[in-house]
Design a protein around this motif. Structure first.
Motif, PDB file in Angstrom:
ATOM      1  N   THR A   1       3.122  -7.086  27.308  1.00 50.24           N
ATOM      2  CA  THR A   1       2.811  -8.405  29.175  1.00 50.24           C
ATOM      3  C   THR A   1       4.726  -8.364  28.115  1.00 50.24           C
ATOM      4  O   THR A   1       4.991  -8.147  29.781  1.00 50.24           O
ATOM      5  CB  THR A   1       2.396  -9.489  28.642  1.00 50.24           C
ATOM      6  OG1 THR A   1       1.358  -9.477  27.613  1.00 50.24           O
ATOM      7  CG2 THR A   1       2.197 -10.750  29.579  1.00 50.24           C
TER       8      THR A   1
ATOM      9  N   THR B   1      -2.354  -3.142  20.465  1.00 55.54           N
ATOM     10  CA  THR B   1      -1.885  -1.497  20.937  1.00 55.54           C
ATOM     11  C   THR B   1      -1.750  -0.854  19.291  1.00 55.54           C
ATOM     12  O   THR B   1      -1.718  -0.869  18.690  1.00 55.54           O
ATOM     13  CB  THR B   1      -0.259  -2.183  21.025  1.00 55.54           C
ATOM     14  OG1 THR B   1       0.015  -3.535  22.113  1.00 55.54           O
ATOM     15  CG2 THR B   1       1.016  -0.736  21.427  1.00 55.54           C
TER      16      THR B   1
ATOM     17  N   ASP C   1       4.878 -21.697  29.066  1.00 52.69           N
ATOM     18  CA  ASP C   1       3.955 -22.137  29.963  1.00 52.69           C
ATOM     19  C   ASP C   1       3.096 -22.555  29.381  1.00 52.69           C
ATOM     20  O   ASP C   1       2.359 -22.820  30.342  1.00 52.69           O
ATOM     21  CB  ASP C   1       3.467 -20.756  31.290  1.00 52.69           C
ATOM     22  CG  ASP C   1       3.101 -19.452  30.166  1.00 52.69           C
ATOM     23  OD1 ASP C   1       1.757 -20.306  30.743  1.00 52.69           O
ATOM     24  OD2 ASP C   1       3.345 -19.040  29.456  1.00 52.69           O
TER      25      ASP C   1
HETATM   26  P1  GTP Z   1      -0.740  -7.072  20.933  1.00 53.33           P
HETATM   27  O1  GTP Z   1      -0.368  -5.405  21.560  1.00 53.33           O
HETATM   28  O2  GTP Z   1      -2.344  -6.045  20.267  1.00 53.33           O
HETATM   29  O3  GTP Z   1       0.091  -6.405  19.670  1.00 53.33           O
HETATM   30  O4  GTP Z   1      -0.515  -7.986  21.390  1.00 53.33           O
HETATM   31  P2  GTP Z   1       0.634  -8.536  22.103  1.00 53.33           P
HETATM   32  O5  GTP Z   1       1.768  -8.892  21.223  1.00 53.33           O
HETATM   33  O6  GTP Z   1       0.916  -6.602  22.545  1.00 53.33           O
HETATM   34  O7  GTP Z   1       0.134  -9.260  22.968  1.00 53.33           O
HETATM   35  P3  GTP Z   1      -0.446  -8.999  24.864  1.00 53.33           P
HETATM   36  O8  GTP Z   1       1.520  -8.440  25.237  1.00 53.33           O
HETATM   37  O9  GTP Z   1      -1.168  -7.960  24.393  1.00 53.33           O
HETATM   38  O10 GTP Z   1      -0.765 -11.148  24.694  1.00 53.33           O
HETATM   39  C1  GTP Z   1      -1.168 -10.780  23.903  1.00 53.33           C
HETATM   40  C2  GTP Z   1      -1.659 -12.628  25.386  1.00 53.33           C
HETATM   41  O11 GTP Z   1      -1.204 -13.466  25.654  1.00 53.33           O
HETATM   42  C3  GTP Z   1      -2.469 -11.862  26.629  1.00 53.33           C
HETATM   43  O12 GTP Z   1      -3.777 -12.424  27.328  1.00 53.33           O
HETATM   44  C4  GTP Z   1      -1.590 -11.737  27.684  1.00 53.33           C
HETATM   45  O13 GTP Z   1      -1.806 -11.791  29.125  1.00 53.33           O
HETATM   46  C5  GTP Z   1      -1.653 -13.116  27.062  1.00 53.33           C
HETATM   47  N1  GTP Z   1       0.060 -14.004  27.048  1.00 53.33           N
HETATM   48  C6  GTP Z   1       1.681 -12.772  26.837  1.00 53.33           C
HETATM   49  N2  GTP Z   1       2.546 -13.702  26.714  1.00 53.33           N
HETATM   50  C7  GTP Z   1       2.262 -14.428  27.841  1.00 53.33           C
HETATM   51  C8  GTP Z   1       2.771 -15.527  28.788  1.00 53.33           C
HETATM   52  O14 GTP Z   1       4.405 -16.076  28.554  1.00 53.33           O
HETATM   53  N3  GTP Z   1       2.004 -17.174  28.962  1.00 53.33           N
HETATM   54  C9  GTP Z   1       0.730 -17.048  28.232  1.00 53.33           C
HETATM   55  N4  GTP Z   1       0.222 -17.656  28.987  1.00 53.33           N
HETATM   56  N5  GTP Z   1       0.488 -15.666  28.068  1.00 53.33           N
HETATM   57  C10 GTP Z   1       0.808 -14.252  27.756  1.00 53.33           C
END
Ligand code: GTP
Length: 598
Positions: A21, A55, A136
């Motif tokens: 994200t 990922t 948030d």
């Molecule tokens: P992998 O790629 O699987 O290692 O995970 P990641 O670390 O890339 O996490 P990802 O970006 O897929 O986010 C995981 C979850 O957290 C998703 O459902 C996002 O929408 C949520 N998320 C990411 N950033 C935020 C944030 O700042 N606030 C909230 N409330 N949710 C978030």
């Protein structure tokens, strides 16, 4: 020097803390991707990644960022996976960077892979930029997390950026910190070319596309290159960058990250970790590689339809181009026919490969229960490695066996200590020590046999701790162990693909459990089926599946037609996954049921 305006960095985090994200926000903020073209989590390009929200394969992307100092910087971002199976991908991408943005969830705090990834980054001497994400969330406690970052990771968190990747808070501060804190590359533009291959993929039109980090010199289309490890010489057909799609450019210079295509026929000629130099007047000094990934979990993959054997071979070859850690070689099973013995980094890796084979190559496969590699000392004095229980020599020829161990660490809220200790004891774990990384949380270290971890350990850990546990492990050598092979007989015949190796003390319980499970899984057929678990000639458990009397349709005769169709479809669906062993139809699930034994 152009390198002054380059920053190469990656994002590291525990799974789900928000790396992808955040990467999306960085792409958007720098205008690399227009908001309207923004598909959520653009860097996760594989379908499976998007569906599972993880990922798997890292992607690289070049961002152009005009900083507050008025200068436009070239930022090369390398996305990394967070799951424990894919640590090797992380260490690879680290080798191409000077800095790492460390993302920690503001509600969850430091978790097991946060620690593991930070250790990798520190041992590669990367500058770490801490980010506390998800501020948030109502449960966010950024102050506490900042404390954890200092105490557990020994990283100064006074400058930690408080961000919400979801809401786009903190994006600019993160970019500014990267520019200010991550050192620029310091290669020698005038030295002969040296570039590190840190990944590759196979493109139907371009052939092998190698992802490279240029350290010294430069590379352009037409350059004649030599791979230092193999000594092979190729003509570069093109170079480019990911922006985020592949975009060809004139040249890549020292400090830059991008890709090259060359007349490389197979990925074996262009290994990840190898150094690219000039064919004439090149360097003889290879760049430091990275931690080599070796498969530790093996299983057999068999096509349900034996006509797909050749297709399976081709498909595995294609996936391997993209995945240096996947290995495969032909094997045959008395029960399943011809297939491949495949090696993986862990269960998730296995699962993903199987799913990709089926989805992208339309194969219908039976996978056998995964196994680790055992070292078997024979009475003849020889020691052999066995990764398939079916290949274990008879007990009379075995003098002893060693099994692979892992050093595992689990982080949990203090109230779950007892729960985790129980689970570890059930799995023959040896307690090592406890650390207290933060208020109300403990980190317990155990030495565990790896084959016990294969058996549903992670799911058990998660469910027994209500999802609070995070877990990481590393290989920890071999230890002697009292192991036996358990065979499953169906109507008196051993089914090689159902055999497994287990500790002697666990054998009776697991043998009994397994025949009970198989009884529940194998559908009743026209005749009675006799199931037995045996060690050598000694039967330790048995069950019977009685013969089928009515057929499925007769049961709802007169019932409504859609129900009938559904039943038939369900049967058909089941069929697809069945393998006839002798005259008995065995569903795929049966081969995996050994993993669900406690
Ligand atoms: P992998 O790629 O699987 O290692 O995970 P990641 O670390 O890339 O996490 P990802 O970006 O897929 O986010 C995981 C979850 O957290 C998703 O459902 C996002 O929408 C949520 N998320 C990411 N950033 C935020 C944030 O700042 N606030 C909230 N409330 N949710 C978030």
């Amino acid at each position: 020097d152009h390198q002054q305006f380059i920053r190469n960095f990656c994002i590291i985090a525990h799974i789900d803390h928000g790396k992808s994200t955040l990467a999306d926000r960085l792409l958007e903020f720098t205008g690399t991707v227009q908001h309207r073209h923004m598909q959520e989590q653009l860097l996760d390009s594989m379908d499976i990644e998007r569906e599972r929200g993880i990922t798997i394969k890292m992607a690289s992307v070049r961002l152009s960022y005009k900083a507050l100092d008025g200068v436009t910087y070239q930022l090369n971002l390398i996305d990394t996976p967070g799951h424990v199976d894919f640590t090797y991908e992380v260490s690879r991408s680290l080798a191409a960077c000077e800095g790492a943005v460390l993302v920690v969830d503001a509600a969850q705090g430091v978790e097991a892979q946060t620690l593991a990834n930070v250790n990798l980054a520190m041992s590669s001497n990367l500058e770490i930029v801490p980010v506390i994400n998800k501020i948030d969330l109502p449960a966010a406690d950024p102050d506490r997390v900042a404390e954890e970052i200092e105490e557990v990771l020994a990283i100064d968190a006074t400058e930690a950026i408080r961000a919400s990747a979801k809401m786009g808070i903190g994006t600019e501060e993160i970019l500014e910190s990267v520019v200010r804190r991550v050192p620029p590359p310091s290669g020698d533009v005038n030295a002969p070319l040296r570039a590190l291959v840190y990944d590759s993929h196979f493109d139907a039109y371009l052939g092998v596309v190698a992802y490279i980090r240029v350290v010294d010199g430069e590379i352009t289309g037409g350059t004649q290159i030599k791979m230092l490890a193999t000594g092979k010489v190729f003509d570069v057909t093109g170079v480019g960058v990911f922006a985020p799609r592949m975009k060809s450019i004139d040249k890549l210079r020292a400090g830059e990250v991008g890709y090259m295509t060359a007349s490389v026929k197979t990925v074996g000629d262009c290994n990840v970790g190898d150094t690219v130099t000039l064919a004439h007047g090149g360097s003889s000094q290879p760049l430091a590689g990275y931690r080599q990934a070796l498969p530790v979990v093996f299983c057999g993959l068999y096509p349900v339809d034996s006509n797909q054997y050749q297709d399976l071979k081709e498909a595995l070859g294609r996936l391997q181009l993209n995945d240096a850690a996947l290995t495969f070689e032909p094997e045959s099973s008395a029960a399943l026919g011809f297939g491949y013995r495949c090696g993986f980094l862990g269960l998730l890796h296995l699962d993903i490969i199987q799913e990709r084979l089926e989805r992208e190559f339309n194969l219908v496969l039976i996978a056998t229960a995964p196994s680790v590699i055992y070292k078997v000392h024979l009475t003849s004095g020889e020691t052999i490695e066995v990764d398939n229980p079916a290949n274990l020599p008879p007990a009379t020829q075995i003098a002893g066996m060693d099994e692979p161990m892992v050093a595992a660490s689990v982080i949990i809220p203090s109230s779950y200590v007892g729960t985790v200790m129980d689970l570890a004891r059930e799995r023959r774990g040896v307690y090592v020590r406890t650390d207290y990384p933060a208020r109300d949380r403990v980190m317990i270290h155990y030495k565990l046999p790896m084959n016990e971890i294969l058996m549903d350990f992670f799911d058990q850990l998660k469910s027994r701790t209500k999802g609070y546990a995070s877990f990481d492990y590393d290989q920890a050598g071999y230890e002697p162990s009292n192991l036996v092979k358990l065979d499953i007989n169906i109507n008196g015949d051993p089914v090689d693909a159902l055999s497994f190796i287990t500790h002697k003390e666990k054998a009776y319980g697991r043998g009994r459990q397994l025949v009970e499970k198989l009884k529940a899984i194998i559908p009743r057929q026209q005749f009675e089926i006799r199931l037995q678990a045996a060690i050598g000639a000694k039967v330790i458990a048995s069950e019977n599946i009685s013969a089928l009397r009515k057929n499925v349709i007769a049961k709802c005769y007169g019932g409504d037609i859609s129900r009938k169709r559904k039943l038939l479809e369900k049967q058909k669906e089941g069929k697809k996954r069945m393998k006839s062993i002798g005259s008995v139809e065995i569903p795929q699930e049966a081969f995996m049921s050994v993993l669900k034994l406690g």
